[in-house]
Design an enzyme around this catalytic site. Structure first.
Site, PDB file in Angstrom:
ATOM      1  N   CYS A 116     -14.263 101.422 -13.042  1.00  0.00           N
ATOM      2  CA  CYS A 116     -13.860 100.229 -12.080  1.00  0.00           C
ATOM      3  C   CYS A 116     -14.809  99.771 -11.812  1.00  0.00           C
ATOM      4  CB  CYS A 116     -13.519 100.896 -10.610  1.00  0.00           C
ATOM      5  SG  CYS A 116     -12.868 100.227  -9.024  1.00  0.00           S
ATOM      6  N   HIS A 159      -3.210 100.534 -11.052  1.00  0.00           N
ATOM      7  CA  HIS A 159      -4.977 100.444 -10.655  1.00  0.00           C
ATOM      8  C   HIS A 159      -5.372 100.223  -8.941  1.00  0.00           C
ATOM      9  CE1 HIS A 159      -9.771 100.920 -11.440  1.00  0.00           C
ATOM     10  NE2 HIS A 159      -9.593  99.831 -10.467  1.00  0.00           N
ATOM     11  N   GLU A 160      -4.967  98.604  -9.410  1.00  0.00           N
ATOM     12  CA  GLU A 160      -5.160  97.529  -8.662  1.00  0.00           C
ATOM     13  C   GLU A 160      -4.134  98.197  -7.479  1.00  0.00           C
ATOM     14  OE1 GLU A 160      -7.612  96.566  -8.897  1.00  0.00           O
ATOM     15  OE2 GLU A 160      -7.805  96.184 -10.732  1.00  0.00           O
ATOM     16  N   HIS A 163      -5.523 100.634  -4.951  1.00  0.00           N
ATOM     17  CA  HIS A 163      -6.427 100.348  -4.026  1.00  0.00           C
ATOM     18  C   HIS A 163      -6.416  99.892  -3.045  1.00  0.00           C
ATOM     19  CE1 HIS A 163     -10.193 100.409  -6.870  1.00  0.00           C
ATOM     20  NE2 HIS A 163     -10.434  99.952  -7.839  1.00  0.00           N
TER      21      HIS A 163
HETATM   22  C1  UDB Z   1     -11.689  96.045 -14.662  1.00  0.00           C
HETATM   23  N1  UDB Z   1     -12.665  95.980 -17.107  1.00  0.00           N
HETATM   24  O1  UDB Z   1     -12.258  95.240 -14.798  1.00  0.00           O
HETATM   25  F1  UDB Z   1      -9.062  94.506 -22.263  1.00  0.00           F
HETATM   26  F2  UDB Z   1     -11.683  90.883 -21.073  1.00  0.00           F
HETATM   27  C2  UDB Z   1     -12.683  96.652 -16.123  1.00  0.00           C
HETATM   28  C3  UDB Z   1     -13.996  97.411 -15.377  1.00  0.00           C
HETATM   29  C4  UDB Z   1     -14.033  98.049 -14.863  1.00  0.00           C
HETATM   30  C5  UDB Z   1     -14.728  97.931 -16.365  1.00  0.00           C
HETATM   31  C6  UDB Z   1     -14.834  96.416 -14.978  1.00  0.00           C
HETATM   32  C7  UDB Z   1     -12.057  96.081 -18.025  1.00  0.00           C
HETATM   33  O2  UDB Z   1     -11.295  96.636 -18.285  1.00  0.00           O
HETATM   34  N2  UDB Z   1     -12.027  94.727 -19.003  1.00  0.00           N
HETATM   35  C8  UDB Z   1     -11.456  94.206 -20.021  1.00  0.00           C
HETATM   36  C9  UDB Z   1     -10.656  95.126 -20.595  1.00  0.00           C
HETATM   37  C10 UDB Z   1      -9.968  93.462 -21.349  1.00  0.00           C
HETATM   38  C11 UDB Z   1     -10.290  92.528 -21.353  1.00  0.00           C
HETATM   39  C12 UDB Z   1     -11.458  91.798 -20.933  1.00  0.00           C
HETATM   40  C13 UDB Z   1     -11.778  92.992 -20.211  1.00  0.00           C
HETATM   41  N3  UDB Z   1     -11.268  96.849 -14.217  1.00  0.00           N
HETATM   42  C14 UDB Z   1     -10.352  96.377 -12.852  1.00  0.00           C
HETATM   43  C15 UDB Z   1     -10.647  97.303 -11.863  1.00  0.00           C
HETATM   44  O3  UDB Z   1     -11.969  98.214 -11.999  1.00  0.00           O
HETATM   45  N4  UDB Z   1     -10.423  96.943 -10.669  1.00  0.00           N
HETATM   46  O4  UDB Z   1     -10.303  97.219  -9.378  1.00  0.00           O
HETATM   47  C16 UDB Z   1     -10.826  98.838 -14.282  1.00  0.00           C
HETATM   48  C17 UDB Z   1      -9.438  98.438 -15.614  1.00  0.00           C
HETATM   49  C18 UDB Z   1      -9.482 100.046 -15.531  1.00  0.00           C
HETATM   50  C19 UDB Z   1      -7.661 100.118 -16.255  1.00  0.00           C
HETATM   51  C20 UDB Z   1      -7.154  98.798 -14.880  1.00  0.00           C
HETATM   52  C21 UDB Z   1      -8.450  98.519 -14.937  1.00  0.00           C
HETATM   53 ZN    ZN Z   2     -10.827  99.169  -9.252  1.00  0.00          ZN
END
Ligand code: UDB
Ligand code: ZN
Length: 188
Positions: A116, A159-160, A163
């Protein structure tokens, strides 16, 4: 411009609150902030911009994560062709007042677990979520839409959505057997 310093971290009380519905028409300020949320995700996936501003590559960002207690989130899920070139994103939008209308019994979890943007540590374990969801939401103009999602897109949106309810991904991890999948849970 939204950067990492705008993102609040676990322990901040806003991340445990239930977000308020958004009224339409949007105020110019909220409209601007919502668009900045999507721009943050696009920027964070651009290697040069991400390096310049120290951004973590994000696929989703919910308003409470920028300390805005409102029911909206942005998603920008990239797609790639067989040669690994980036093509049209799978899903790139801002969702207001999103609600899950129905979900499958069958579950899915990322086999590596989740992270996250608001959590600066590794929390090991599977996060089982419904594999398919039907989402109702409003767009930036207040128009209602329905989205049917499965697999990775469904995981990101859930996931969003969590939140917006004050739920963190690790709330779903079994503390005793974090890596054990039940028989109704597929691994992605
Ligand atoms: C993310 N990124 O944004 F397949 F370009 C995660 C983090 C926490 C590692 C930054 C991610 O999964 N990056 C990713 C994956 C890909 C292609 C790409 C980038 N989140 C979103 C978040 O924290 N929202 O509140 C966490 C993810 C975990 C599962 C779904 C969201
Ligand atoms: Zn998150």
């Amino acid at each position: 411009m939204i950067t990492m310093k705008d993102i609040i971290m676990e322990g901040h009380p806003t991340l445990r609150q239930v977000a308020e519905p958004v009224d339409f028409p949007l105020s110019p300020e909220l409209k601007e902030r919502a668009q900045e949320m999507l721009t943050f995700l696009i920027n964070s996936q651009d290697d040069e911009i991400a390096e310049q501003y120290g951004l973590r590559a994000g696929v989703g960002l919910a308003a409470p994560q920028i300390n805005l207690n409102k029911q909206l989130f942005a998603v920008h899920i990239p797609d790639f062709d067989e040669d690994g070139n980036e093509i049209e994103p799978l899903l790139s939008t801002i969702l207001f007042n999103p609600k899950i209308k129905s979900h499958s019994v069958q579950k899915i979890a990322l086999k590596e677990g989740e992270g996250c943007l608001s959590v600066d540590r590794e929390v090991p374990g599977l996060v089982p979520r419904p594999k398919k969801i039907r989402l109702e939401y409003q767009d930036i103009d207040g128009q209602k839409h329905e989205l049917r999602l499965r697999d990775y897109e469904a995981i990101v949106c859930q996931h969003e959505l969590d939140h917006l309810k004050g739920i963190m991904f690790y709330d779903h991890i079994d503390p005793l057997q974090p890596w054990v999948a039940k028989e109704d849970t597929e691994l992605l």
